[in-house]
Design an enzyme around this catalytic site. Structure first.
Site, PDB file in Angstrom:
ATOM      1  N   ARG A  55       3.036 -12.148   4.203  1.00  0.00           N
ATOM      2  CA  ARG A  55       3.502 -10.785   4.640  1.00  0.00           C
ATOM      3  C   ARG A  55       3.070  -9.837   5.066  1.00  0.00           C
ATOM      4  O   ARG A  55       2.755  -9.108   5.527  1.00  0.00           O
ATOM      5  CB  ARG A  55       5.590 -10.547   3.927  1.00  0.00           C
ATOM      6  CG  ARG A  55       6.639 -10.800   4.937  1.00  0.00           C
ATOM      7  CD  ARG A  55       7.435 -11.243   3.559  1.00  0.00           C
ATOM      8  NE  ARG A  55       6.481 -12.176   2.839  1.00  0.00           N
ATOM      9  CZ  ARG A  55       7.405 -13.695   3.483  1.00  0.00           C
ATOM     10  NH1 ARG A  55       8.097 -13.894   4.283  1.00  0.00           N
ATOM     11  NH2 ARG A  55       7.283 -14.462   2.450  1.00  0.00           N
ATOM     12  N   THR A  56       2.100  -9.640   3.524  1.00  0.00           N
ATOM     13  CA  THR A  56       1.571  -7.859   2.981  1.00  0.00           C
ATOM     14  C   THR A  56       0.190  -8.051   4.099  1.00  0.00           C
ATOM     15  O   THR A  56      -0.015  -6.517   4.388  1.00  0.00           O
ATOM     16  CB  THR A  56       1.483  -7.806   1.409  1.00  0.00           C
ATOM     17  OG1 THR A  56       2.709  -8.256   0.778  1.00  0.00           O
ATOM     18  CG2 THR A  56       0.626  -6.434   1.159  1.00  0.00           C
ATOM     19  N   LYS A  83     -17.235 -18.857  -6.040  1.00  0.00           N
ATOM     20  CA  LYS A  83     -18.357 -19.372  -6.619  1.00  0.00           C
ATOM     21  C   LYS A  83     -19.125 -18.339  -7.866  1.00  0.00           C
ATOM     22  O   LYS A  83     -19.720 -18.353  -8.876  1.00  0.00           O
ATOM     23  CB  LYS A  83     -19.612 -19.067  -5.200  1.00  0.00           C
ATOM     24  CG  LYS A  83     -19.452 -20.351  -4.170  1.00  0.00           C
ATOM     25  CD  LYS A  83     -20.769 -19.688  -3.087  1.00  0.00           C
ATOM     26  CE  LYS A  83     -20.574 -20.328  -2.302  1.00  0.00           C
ATOM     27  NZ  LYS A  83     -21.808 -19.724  -0.868  1.00  0.00           N
ATOM     28  N   ARG A 105      -5.604  -7.191  -2.850  1.00  0.00           N
ATOM     29  CA  ARG A 105      -4.429  -7.528  -4.125  1.00  0.00           C
ATOM     30  C   ARG A 105      -5.153  -8.956  -4.533  1.00  0.00           C
ATOM     31  O   ARG A 105      -6.205  -9.754  -4.465  1.00  0.00           O
ATOM     32  CB  ARG A 105      -3.241  -9.318  -3.254  1.00  0.00           C
ATOM     33  CG  ARG A 105      -2.229  -9.765  -4.151  1.00  0.00           C
ATOM     34  CD  ARG A 105      -1.217 -10.853  -3.087  1.00  0.00           C
ATOM     35  NE  ARG A 105      -0.284  -9.940  -2.781  1.00  0.00           N
ATOM     36  CZ  ARG A 105       0.571  -9.900  -2.023  1.00  0.00           C
ATOM     37  NH1 ARG A 105       0.872 -11.316  -2.155  1.00  0.00           N
ATOM     38  NH2 ARG A 105       1.710  -8.707  -2.049  1.00  0.00           N
ATOM     39  N   HIS A 135       3.360  -2.925  -6.726  1.00  0.00           N
ATOM     40  CA  HIS A 135       3.105  -3.260  -5.338  1.00  0.00           C
ATOM     41  C   HIS A 135       3.743  -2.274  -4.348  1.00  0.00           C
ATOM     42  O   HIS A 135       5.375  -1.585  -4.437  1.00  0.00           O
ATOM     43  CB  HIS A 135       3.786  -4.441  -5.781  1.00  0.00           C
ATOM     44  CG  HIS A 135       3.786  -5.428  -4.373  1.00  0.00           C
ATOM     45  ND1 HIS A 135       3.126  -4.583  -3.239  1.00  0.00           N
ATOM     46  CD2 HIS A 135       4.155  -6.287  -3.587  1.00  0.00           C
ATOM     47  CE1 HIS A 135       3.256  -5.554  -1.958  1.00  0.00           C
ATOM     48  NE2 HIS A 135       3.417  -6.386  -1.946  1.00  0.00           N
TER      49      HIS A 135
HETATM   50  C1  NCD Z   1       6.205 -10.306  -3.647  1.00  0.00           C
HETATM   51  C2  NCD Z   1       5.397 -10.040  -4.239  1.00  0.00           C
HETATM   52  O1  NCD Z   1       3.662 -11.135  -3.648  1.00  0.00           O
HETATM   53  O2  NCD Z   1       4.666  -9.593  -5.094  1.00  0.00           O
HETATM   54  N1  NCD Z   1       6.278 -10.737  -1.397  1.00  0.00           N
HETATM   55  C3  NCD Z   1       5.587  -9.650  -1.193  1.00  0.00           C
HETATM   56  O3  NCD Z   1       4.755  -8.899  -1.149  1.00  0.00           O
HETATM   57  N2  NCD Z   1       6.676 -10.089  -0.192  1.00  0.00           N
HETATM   58  C4  NCD Z   1       7.040 -10.469  -3.888  1.00  0.00           C
HETATM   59  C5  NCD Z   1       6.546 -12.328  -4.853  1.00  0.00           C
HETATM   60  O4  NCD Z   1       6.308 -12.695  -4.469  1.00  0.00           O
HETATM   61  O5  NCD Z   1       8.047 -13.123  -5.038  1.00  0.00           O
END
Ligand code: NCD
Length: 324
Positions: A55-56, A83, A105, A135
């Site tokens: 999703r993100t 690597k 991320r 987040h």
């Molecule tokens: C979350 C994350 O990656 O922190 N998911 C997300 O960003 N939609 C929550 C999760 O992974 O449970």
């Protein structure tokens, strides 16, 4: 607003409301036949993902593209990071390619902060989830969803006094940390609910209540946010069995029926159906999981626009005979 978005804790109430209102304005272009604005033409946004994401990552990509930015997607798998290339060398490479924003991320808490405070890159850094830390864009899209579902037009879209219950694996959840902070900033009253083993030791200073009993808080919740049990971050047994977890902390139809009629269920995804949430709840119209994904694009457009965009309005007023 600051140049970077690293943590919900960095946002003032005015900053947060500005992002939410800008996202509201930008969401209108999703209904147009051509979902694109020229606002970030010529700018480059790099998605730097060291951890898996569905999703993100696509949400930031869609957001940048709808604002006409060029997008470079970088995932650690299949790159020189496998690597052994360091964050610094990766960042210097991106800088050489002229990144105006780096969306990162990372499995380590603090990696986006390190990037933002380094002199490796000049552009804005946006935290798309770092370890168990924060987040912030998830919390913003959750607040956006809550405003739409719980407040009507003409109410100032104010979340003050709304009761939000966040349930599950609080210990490993950056979504919980960002939400507790942002919802408090916006005036909501937050309760976190989890088995004692999944509540962080340092929870005391958090601006929220703590409960171990889901059933006792359902009737007074305006929204219940279910969290995924993050097995990939667990290095010990935090609960006896999955069945036992679901029995005490899972949201099923019976529990949902005890929530007030107007109350909604949120989940950031990915969902463990049958564990923290039953299919009946996940697929019910009270569950906003899919809506949260759509709202995520508007929020990320707003964040990129506010960090990178100039003084021009986000959505240009259509030319009419009067203003032509
Ligand atoms: C979350 C994350 O990656 O922190 N998911 C997300 O960003 N939609 C929550 C999760 O992974 O449970």
């Amino acid at each position: 607003m600051k140049r970077h978005l690293i943590a919900a804790a960095d946002l003032t109430r005015d900053d947060a409301v500005l992002i939410l209102d800008t996202a509201e304005e930008l969401s209108r272009i999703a209904d147009r036949p051509i979902k694109k604005l020229p606002t970030l033409r010529g700018r480059t946004v790099v998605n730097l993902f060291f951890e898996d994401s569905t999703r993100t990552r696509i949400s930031f990509e869609a957001a940048a593209k709808r604002l006409s930015a060029d997008v470079i997607n970088f995932s650690a798998k299949g790159s020189s990071v496998s690597k052994g290339e360091s964050l610094k060398d990766t960042a210097l490479t991106l800088e050489a390619m002229g990144a105006d924003a780096v969306v990162i991320r990372h499995h380590d808490s603090g990696a986006p902060h390190r990037l933002a405070t380094s002199d490796w890159i000049q552009g804005s850094v946006v935290n798309a989830g770092d370890g168990t830390h924060e987040h912030p864009t998830q919390a913003l899209l959750d607040a956006f969803t809550l405003r739409r579902r719980l407040t009507g037009p003409g109410t100032g879209r104010d979340l003050s006094g709304r009761r939000v219950t966040i349930v599950g694996d609080i210990l490993h959840s950056r979504v919980a940390r960002s939400n507790v902070r942002l919802l408090h900033t916006l005036g909501a009253e937050v309760t976190v609910v989890a088995p004692p083993t999944l509540v962080p030791v340092g929870v005391r200073p958090w601006p929220c209540e703590v409960s171990y009993d889901l059933d006792s808080v359902l009737a007074t919740s305006d929204a219940v946010m279910m969290l995924r049990v993050q097995r990939e971050r667990m290095n010990a047994a935090f609960f006896p069995t999955e069945r036992e977890y679901a029995r005490r902390y899972g949201l099923n139809g019976d529990r949902m029926a005890r929530m007030p009629d107007h109350a909604v269920v949120l989940h950031p995804g990915p969902m463990n159906r049958g564990m923290e949430i039953t299919a009946e709840v996940a697929d019910s119209p009270r569950c906003t999981a899919v809506e949260q994904v759509a709202n995520g694009v508007s929020i990320r457009m707003a964040v990129l626009y506010l960090l990178l965009g100039g003084a021009e309005p986000a959505v240009a007023t259509p030319r009419t005979e009067e203003n032509a």
